[in-house]
Design an enzyme around this catalytic site. Structure first.
Site, PDB file in Angstrom:
ATOM      1  N   CYS A  34      19.985  -7.076  60.024  1.00  0.00           N
ATOM      2  CA  CYS A  34      21.321  -6.527  60.249  1.00  0.00           C
ATOM      3  C   CYS A  34      22.177  -6.790  59.021  1.00  0.00           C
ATOM      4  O   CYS A  34      22.148  -7.895  58.464  1.00  0.00           O
ATOM      5  CB  CYS A  34      21.938  -7.181  61.479  1.00  0.00           C
ATOM      6  N   HIS A  51      19.847  -0.778  68.428  1.00  0.00           N
ATOM      7  CA  HIS A  51      20.492  -1.847  67.646  1.00  0.00           C
ATOM      8  C   HIS A  51      21.962  -1.501  67.399  1.00  0.00           C
ATOM      9  O   HIS A  51      22.849  -2.333  67.607  1.00  0.00           O
ATOM     10  CB  HIS A  51      19.738  -2.013  66.318  1.00  0.00           C
ATOM     11  N   GLU A  52      22.212  -0.260  66.974  1.00  0.00           N
ATOM     12  CA  GLU A  52      23.592   0.152  66.674  1.00  0.00           C
ATOM     13  C   GLU A  52      24.421   0.273  67.952  1.00  0.00           C
ATOM     14  O   GLU A  52      25.599  -0.079  67.964  1.00  0.00           O
ATOM     15  CB  GLU A  52      23.611   1.461  65.883  1.00  0.00           C
ATOM     16  N   HIS A  78      25.940  -2.917  68.872  1.00  0.00           N
ATOM     17  CA  HIS A  78      27.156  -3.250  68.112  1.00  0.00           C
ATOM     18  C   HIS A  78      28.405  -2.678  68.787  1.00  0.00           C
ATOM     19  O   HIS A  78      29.466  -3.308  68.762  1.00  0.00           O
ATOM     20  CB  HIS A  78      27.078  -2.705  66.679  1.00  0.00           C
TER      21      HIS A  78
END
Length: 175
Positions: free
Chosen positions: A101, A143-144, A147
């Protein structure tokens, strides 16, 4: 011309906040944010970046898989802005693979993720998109998306034994 933005690092409270929806995709500030996110990600050798990583608490991220120094085996795709993205459905199976990351430099984690997902998002032109993503690109999306919900990949680790430094990763994992 796009601006390079500062990437928030682990410990910055902005990474733990929930991002807000974008209501007018065609607003100039949204288009600028997309351009700036893309430029910042490319300059940093990322394969994705989410707005909260640059202290913009909005539901937008870029997915841009491509081989680079951090991910030499990544498949090639055009950078794609995904606005107000959501996970529609997913495979029952998960797979563990290494993630890094831009907000957590120097380490990687072996993270379980769905192998195939169906997603929906608005593109930068305001058109609703629906598509199936698999393997590495599906991993980037998940993953994004984390966030946008105030999570980082470390939150998904099954054990701290699944952490490795970038140096060891490049020596031991990348062929």
């Amino acid at each position: 011309m796009a601006d390079l933005l500062e990437i928030a690092q682990l410990g910055n409270p902005v990474l733990r906040q929930i991002a807000q929806p974008i209501y007018d995709v065609k607003d100039g500030w949204v288009q600028s944010l997309v351009d700036n996110l893309t430029a910042t990600m490319l300059e940093s050798n990322g394969v994705g970046i989410a707005a909260p990583q640059v202290a913009a608490l909005y539901r937008v991220f870029i997915v841009a898989s491509r081989p680079n120094a951090r991910y030499p085996q990544a498949p090639e795709m055009e950078p794609t802005a995904m606005i107000n993205p959501r996970l529609v459905s997913h495979s029952s199976g998960t797979a563990k693979d290494w993630e890094g990351c831009l907000s957590i430099p120097g380490i990687r984690g072996l993270v379980p993720r769905y192998e195939a997902i169906e997603v929906e998002y608005t593109n930068r032109n305001g058109k609703l998109q629906r598509q199936e993503l698999t393997n590495f690109v599906a991993r980037i999306f998940q993953h994004e998306l984390d966030h946008l919900d105030g999570m980082v990949f470390l939150d998904r680790l099954e054990t701290v034994q699944d952490i490795i430094t970038d140096q060891e990763y490049l020596k031991r994992v990348v062929p």
